[in-house]
Design an enzyme around this catalytic site. Structure first.
Site, PDB file in Angstrom:
ATOM      1  N   GLN A   1     113.754 -17.129  -2.161  1.00 49.21           N
ATOM      2  CA  GLN A   1     113.791 -18.185  -2.013  1.00 49.21           C
ATOM      3  C   GLN A   1     113.972 -19.090  -3.449  1.00 49.21           C
ATOM      4  O   GLN A   1     114.789 -18.933  -4.436  1.00 49.21           O
ATOM      5  CB  GLN A   1     113.665 -19.859  -1.043  1.00 49.21           C
ATOM      6  CG  GLN A   1     114.226 -21.412  -1.593  1.00 49.21           C
ATOM      7  CD  GLN A   1     115.979 -20.965  -1.406  1.00 49.21           C
ATOM      8  OE1 GLN A   1     115.782 -20.185  -0.309  1.00 49.21           O
ATOM      9  NE2 GLN A   1     116.840 -22.326  -2.045  1.00 49.21           N
ATOM     10  N   GLU A   2     112.753 -18.794  -4.294  1.00 48.94           N
ATOM     11  CA  GLU A   2     112.175 -19.326  -5.662  1.00 48.94           C
ATOM     12  C   GLU A   2     113.173 -18.680  -6.551  1.00 48.94           C
ATOM     13  O   GLU A   2     113.602 -19.535  -7.492  1.00 48.94           O
ATOM     14  CB  GLU A   2     111.112 -19.739  -5.687  1.00 48.94           C
ATOM     15  CG  GLU A   2     110.912 -20.644  -4.992  1.00 48.94           C
ATOM     16  CD  GLU A   2     111.370 -22.368  -5.540  1.00 48.94           C
ATOM     17  OE1 GLU A   2     112.253 -22.074  -6.691  1.00 48.94           O
ATOM     18  OE2 GLU A   2     110.565 -23.538  -5.355  1.00 48.94           O
TER      19      GLU A   2
END
Length: 659
Positions: free
Chosen positions: A520-521
């Site tokens: 996600q990051e």
């Protein structure tokens, strides 16, 4: 492959080339007469890569000069243009027209050609070679500064209409490049400049809170517009003075802009008072409809934020305005107080395509379930249908009916010929070599140029190609561009296995959770940097990383955050701290990882007003954090599936504990 006619290599360059050539001969000979062509080509490429790296290193230390580069020994290596570019870019002030033309022709439609062209245009402008500048100028590679220089070139070359095109360029609510100053000075002294244009830029500047720029623009206006500007600035500083405009006979377009601005500005501080003033203006003035509707919608949204939903609804109904933004805000307010009949009514007010989205289908079923409007079997059937989707709401629906999760993996099926065709695109050949050598920013630019015109099938092939290089972020991006979501192997790669295992063991955080956060990051870009300063796979802020390193007793340097092993170790340890702070609840820990633990503390409901886990997630105040939590929980389940771990979207304690 045609190249520039550069100077022959000097003695140092010859020695370097001879040594590498000798090594190349020995390597090829060692393969034996039965070696296949592919192995020979691979050895040749690796040797060229080593020679190129050596040359770049010696150029950086000035061990050799640009005119000593052994181009003949590099043969057809894809990165030769980078050395040619460096040589040519260093000599642009001597105006080497023929060499520039040759490079631009040889490398047309490439990132390097565009870079050289920009530098070349800057040189021509600095030498006031306006005719040449105009002939080389290409709008598709120009930034604002070069566009200004182009208009200056046209003006200096006698084009009377050149200054007529300046207004659009100048009329921005932000500062513009210094290279535009001379053009703007000429334009401001011409008949093309008007106070109307200045007023437009003033409004944009105030809207962007660029008060110094607004002050400068005000000084360019006539007295009439300066008075209007002063009125707008007064409302910016003192919104409650809006009532002073009541009874004004000025119904000009400028005054209407001031009124709309003033009402919105006032609404941020006191929406009810702003509505009261707005209704007076609305009844007295014939306001332009589109701008009027935008102001009404803005007022309604601020009224919702300030806790006046009924007033907001009446305002929208009276003006026959439908606002998805207002309705969604009301929906989340209704969910928070568990007003299920209001949830059903509000969902019915959304546009049809939003009503059938997985999000609002889930909440429609939840509302029906809570009110017992259908039989348990009818409700379960709807959940099972929604559970056919591989997303957060599909997984939630599966959990509510104890149905199997739908993963729906479907591999991309590009042929070897399709992948080879994409790999042979020159920009992607260069991108591959730059990626292999660690020049990631340049690799990204070449990739962007090489993929910008690819069709659906080619994008899928490009994704597989990047995956074969180990460039997983580009794989994820390519499949996203192609809107192909079903190849879980490509979209959710299991990488950095040893580093993740080490981080998991040290922090006691599940490996699938660490992978989900990293996915996600950064989408697994180890060198990722955010505008706020977060770094690496798990996007840690340096101060957070330092504090975490001290707590777990490891040495820390800021540059370590770009190393996967250290980043995953520190990121996993910080995630462990968030889990410990919030009692092992991944919903809260994930929200804290994104928005900070103190914000999460403030979002928790007091005892007696707590809500179910799914309501809490849906009503997180920050849209970014709401989506972040949903994605990480979803990705964590997908990674569990990929790792062969029998897991749930949420643990029993996470579902049972009200928040």
């Amino acid at each position: 492959m045609r190249r520039l006619q550069l100077q022959q290599p000097g003695r140092k360059g010859k020695n370097l080339a001879i040594n590498v050539a000798a090594g190349l001969s020995l390597l090829i000979a060692s393969l034996g007469t039965t070696a296949n062509t592919e192995a020979v080509e691979q050895t040749s490429l690796e040797t060229q890569r080593e020679l190129y790296s050596s040359i770049r290193g010696q150029l950086s230390t000035r061990a050799i000069n640009l005119d000593e580069i052994p181009y003949d020994q590099l043969a057809d290596y894809p990165l030769i243009p980078y050395l040619q570019f460096q040589h040519l870019n260093a000599s642009l002030n001597t105006l080497p027209y023929q060499e520039v033309d040759a490079f631009l022709d040889e490398n047309a439609n490439s990132w390097l050609a565009d870079r050289l062209l920009k530098s070349w245009l800057e040189v021509l402008a600095s030498k006031r070679r306006w005719h040449e500048f105009q002939s080389y100028y290409q709008p598709n590679v120009a930034d604002t500064g070069l566009h200004c220089l182009y208009l200056m070139a046209r003006s200096n070359n006698g084009d009377p209409e050149a200054l007529n095109d300046v207004a659009t360029l100048w009329n921005e609510g932000k500062s513009l490049p210094k290279r535009c100053d001379a053009l703007f000075a000429a334009w401001l002294d011409s008949d093309y400049f008007t106070s109307d244009v200045a007023w437009s830029r003033y409004v944009k500047s105030i809207g962007n809170r660029k008060l110094a720029l607004a002050h400068y623009v005000r000084g360019l206006m006539d007295e009439k517009h300066q008075a209007l500007a002063d009125t707008m600035l007064e409302l910016y500083n003192y919104p409650s003075r809006l009532h002073r405009l009541q009874g004004s006979l000025d119904t000009s377009a400028e005054m209407q802009e001031i009124i709309h601005f003033g009402v919105r500005r006032y609404a941020k501080y006191d929406s009810v008072a702003a509505l009261h003033e707005w209704e007076k203006f609305d009844s007295a003035l014939l306001l332009e409809q589109e701008q009027r509707n935008e102001t009404v919608e803005y007022l309604a949204y601020q009224l919702i934020l300030d806790g006046h939903p009924n007033t907001a609804n009446r305002l929208l109904e009276r003006n026959q305005i439908v606002s998805s933004r207002v309705t969604e805000r009301q929906l989340r307010d209704a969910l928070k107080v568990q007003d299920w009949s209001a949830v059903i009514a509000l969902i019915s007010q959304l546009p049809a395509d939003e009503q059938i989205s997985e999000r609002w289908r889930y909440w429609s079923i939840r509302a029906i379930e809570e009110q017992k409007l259908q039989t348990p079997e009818q409700i379960a059937q709807q959940y099972r249908e929604l559970a056919n989707h591989r997303d957060f709401y599909g997984f939630l629906s599966a959990e509510r009916t104890e149905s199997p999760y739908t993963m729906g993996h479907r591999a991309v099926e590009s042929s070897a010929e399709e992948i080879q065709a994409v790999e042979n695109i020159p920009a992607l050949e260069r991108s591959r070599e730059l990626f292999k050598l660690g020049y990631l920013n340049q690799a990204r630019m070449e990739w962007r140029y090489g993929t910008q015109l690819l069709d659906h099938a080619q994008l899928l092939a490009a994704g597989q190609l990047a995956n074969s290089w180990g460039w997983h972020r580009k794989t994820i991006e390519s499949l996203g561009q192609a809107k192909y979501w079903d190849d879980l192997d490509l979209r959710f790669p299991v990488i950095y296995s040893q580093e993740v295992a080490t981080a998991s063991e040290a922090s006691s955080v599940a490996p699938e959770y660490i992978l989900a956060i990293a996915r996600q990051e950064s989408a697994f870009a180890a060198d990722a940097r955010s505008p706020a300063g977060a770094m690496g796979l798990m996007q840690l802020m340096p101060t957070t990383a330092l504090q975490t390193a001290k707590k777990i007793g490891v040495r820390y340097n800021k540059s370590d955050l770009l190393q996967p092993k250290q980043n995953l170790l520190l990121g996993g340890s910080y995630l462990s701290q968030m889990l410990e702070r919030f009692g092992g609840n991944r919903i809260l820990a994930t929200a804290a990882y994104n928005a900070g633990p103190h914000r999460v503390d403030s979002w928790l409901n007091p005892v007696g007003k707590q809500v179910a886990y799914d309501i809490w997630i849906e009503t997180i105040p920050f849209k970014e954090t709401r989506g972040y939590v949903q994605n990480v929980l979803t990705y964590s389940l997908i990674y569990s599936h990929r790792l062969g771990i029998d897991s749930k979207l949420l643990q029993v304690s996470e579902m049972e504990e009200p928040l």
